[in-house]
Motif scaffolding. Structure first.
Motif, PDB file in Angstrom:
ATOM      1  N   ASP A  84       0.829  -1.220   0.000  1.00  0.00           N
ATOM      2  CA  ASP A  84       0.000   0.000   0.000  1.00  0.00           C
ATOM      3  C   ASP A  84       0.859   1.264   0.000  1.00  0.00           C
ATOM      4  O   ASP A  84       0.345   2.379   0.013  1.00  0.00           O
ATOM      5  CB  ASP A  84      -0.991   0.016   1.180  1.00  0.00           C
ATOM      6  CG  ASP A  84      -0.321  -0.199   2.523  1.00  0.00           C
ATOM      7  OD1 ASP A  84       0.660  -0.966   2.585  1.00  0.00           O
ATOM      8  OD2 ASP A  84      -0.779   0.397   3.521  1.00  0.00           O
ATOM      9  N   HIS A  85       2.196   1.072  -0.031  1.00  0.00           N
ATOM     10  CA  HIS A  85       3.122   2.210  -0.081  1.00  0.00           C
ATOM     11  C   HIS A  85       4.037   2.163  -1.302  1.00  0.00           C
ATOM     12  O   HIS A  85       4.752   3.133  -1.564  1.00  0.00           O
ATOM     13  CB  HIS A  85       3.990   2.249   1.187  1.00  0.00           C
ATOM     14  CG  HIS A  85       3.169   2.453   2.429  1.00  0.00           C
ATOM     15  ND1 HIS A  85       3.073   3.659   3.072  1.00  0.00           N
ATOM     16  CD2 HIS A  85       2.366   1.598   3.109  1.00  0.00           C
ATOM     17  CE1 HIS A  85       2.251   3.542   4.115  1.00  0.00           C
ATOM     18  NE2 HIS A  85       1.816   2.303   4.159  1.00  0.00           N
ATOM     19  N   ASP A 199       4.619   3.993   8.279  1.00  0.00           N
ATOM     20  CA  ASP A 199       3.713   3.265   9.174  1.00  0.00           C
ATOM     21  C   ASP A 199       4.256   3.090  10.594  1.00  0.00           C
ATOM     22  O   ASP A 199       3.668   2.349  11.385  1.00  0.00           O
ATOM     23  CB  ASP A 199       3.358   1.906   8.570  1.00  0.00           C
ATOM     24  CG  ASP A 199       2.278   2.032   7.504  1.00  0.00           C
ATOM     25  OD1 ASP A 199       1.919   3.179   7.164  1.00  0.00           O
ATOM     26  OD2 ASP A 199       1.785   0.994   7.014  1.00  0.00           O
ATOM     27  N   PHE A 207      -0.347  -1.135  12.123  1.00  0.00           N
ATOM     28  CA  PHE A 207      -0.501  -2.331  11.279  1.00  0.00           C
ATOM     29  C   PHE A 207       0.679  -3.255  11.578  1.00  0.00           C
ATOM     30  O   PHE A 207       1.779  -3.055  11.083  1.00  0.00           O
ATOM     31  CB  PHE A 207      -0.518  -1.938   9.797  1.00  0.00           C
ATOM     32  CG  PHE A 207      -1.745  -1.149   9.398  1.00  0.00           C
ATOM     33  CD1 PHE A 207      -2.986  -1.387   9.987  1.00  0.00           C
ATOM     34  CD2 PHE A 207      -1.679  -0.186   8.405  1.00  0.00           C
ATOM     35  CE1 PHE A 207      -4.126  -0.670   9.607  1.00  0.00           C
ATOM     36  CE2 PHE A 207      -2.801   0.534   8.015  1.00  0.00           C
ATOM     37  CZ  PHE A 207      -4.022   0.291   8.620  1.00  0.00           C
ATOM     38  N   HIS A 235      -0.731   6.505   7.547  1.00  0.00           N
ATOM     39  CA  HIS A 235      -2.163   6.596   7.242  1.00  0.00           C
ATOM     40  C   HIS A 235      -2.758   7.554   8.265  1.00  0.00           C
ATOM     41  O   HIS A 235      -2.361   7.541   9.432  1.00  0.00           O
ATOM     42  CB  HIS A 235      -2.856   5.230   7.381  1.00  0.00           C
ATOM     43  CG  HIS A 235      -2.255   4.154   6.536  1.00  0.00           C
ATOM     44  ND1 HIS A 235      -2.780   3.782   5.317  1.00  0.00           N
ATOM     45  CD2 HIS A 235      -1.167   3.367   6.736  1.00  0.00           C
ATOM     46  CE1 HIS A 235      -2.042   2.794   4.805  1.00  0.00           C
ATOM     47  NE2 HIS A 235      -1.053   2.530   5.651  1.00  0.00           N
TER      48      HIS A 235
HETATM   49 ZN   LIG Z   1       0.509   1.163   5.300  1.00  0.00          ZN
END
Ligand SMILES: [Zn+2]
Length: 316
Positions: A84-85, A199, A207, A235
């Motif tokens: 997601d990055h 993150d 996460f 996020h």
């Molecule tokens: Zn992430």
């Protein structure tokens, strides 16, 4: 007067007066999965893009911003290898092939473990007729990156922390080993007192899929030691220093609770209470469910499993 203010606002959207430009990553609760936040910084040689998201829409938003600014993307910094990055790296480099990629080498360990397993899972779901078409497209996009890891690998590996000049702009590059991943890169800009931490901080909850809980806690101490005034998490919304300290306390309390003999519900409630400021109504149920999941899979897993991400994954 009103016209002048409006003029300023319009100019502001296209100039580099802002210390950073945030392209917020969404955290949808369906099959789409989250996009990490993207932070764009101005540099003498072009734009520095910190993290590139997962979805095609997110990558497009980065490209649109670069076009609007009339500046090339000169460098990408990946805070960590989670898809997601990093999935958008390839889209950005298709448009700007000269963009260098700064990231840790933790992707190598991820390819032999986590991402390899993820690919097998995706294959199963791709073969399942019940999987929505949109989800299939997303999985194929992720699988393409795993099958072509050069689309994820750094061209400029970050192997130690220090002052680096990226696209002509000096930045303090930090490397947290064994935290959210085997190697988390985070940035500090002393000029604007901005920390961009990936993150290592995620508003709704950490996460922890590939986390070493203790290393992560140490990394948060390193972040706290710097005199930042604004912190951009991986996020969620930008944080003030006070916000970060609240979040850090919530993180440490959650890990401590996880490692104690306290009832699981108590730890979940503790997180929901301590981090309430960062959890919106839409994500409240998700934050609780995910907290419980990370208690089961990480903080209260077997001693070997708990230590799995606290040592190099490629050494075995
Ligand atoms: Zn992430």
């Amino acid at each position: 007067m009103r016209g002048a203010v409006l003029g300023l606002l319009l100019l502001g959207s296209a100039s580099s007066a802002e210390p950073y430009h945030l392209i917020p990553g969404r955290v949808p609760l369906d099959w789409q999965g989250p996009d990490g936040n993207t932070v764009v910084l101005d540099a003498p040689k072009g734009l520095i893009v910190v993290d590139t998201g997962r979805s095609p829409m997110h990558a497009q938003a980065i490209l649109d911003y670069a076009r609007q600014r009339g500046r090339p993307v000169a460098a990408i910094v990946n805070s960590h290898w989670h898809l997601d990055h990093t999935t958008g790296n390839a889209d950005i480099r298709a448009a700007y092939p000269k963009a260098e990629v700064y990231a840790s080498t933790a992707i190598e360990g991820a390819l032999v473990g986590f991402l390899g397993k993820g690919r097998a899972q995706a294959d199963k779901m791709l073969a399942d007729p019940k999987t929505p078409e949109g989800a299939k497209a997303q999985m194929l996009r992720g699988r393409d990156r795993i099958d072509h890891p050069d689309k994820l690998r750094p061209t400029r590996p970050v192997v130690k922390p220090g002052r680096m000049t990226i696209a002509g702009r000096p930045l303090d590059v930090h490397l947290a080993k064994f935290a959210a991943t085997e190697g988390d890169v985070w940035l500090y800009d002393p000029k604007t007192r901005t920390a961009i931490v990936g993150d290592l901080v995620v508003g709704i909850l950490p996460f922890m899929d590939t986390a070493c809980a203790e290393g992560w806690s140490k990394a948060l101490d390193e972040v706290a030691a710097l005199p930042f005034t604004t912190l951009i998490p991986g996020h969620g919304d930008p944080m003030t220093r006070a916000d970060f300290l609240t979040w850090q306390k919530a993180y440490n309390a959650f890990v401590d609770c996880g490692h104690s003999s306290a009832d699981k519900k108590q730890c979940v409630n503790g997180w929901a209470r301590d981090a309430a400021k960062f959890i919106d109504a839409e994500h409240a149920g998700y934050a609780r469910a995910a907290a419980e999941y990370y208690l089961d899979t990480r903080l209260r897993s077997s001693p070997e499993e708990q230590q799995k991400y606290c040592k190099p994954l490629t050494a075995s």
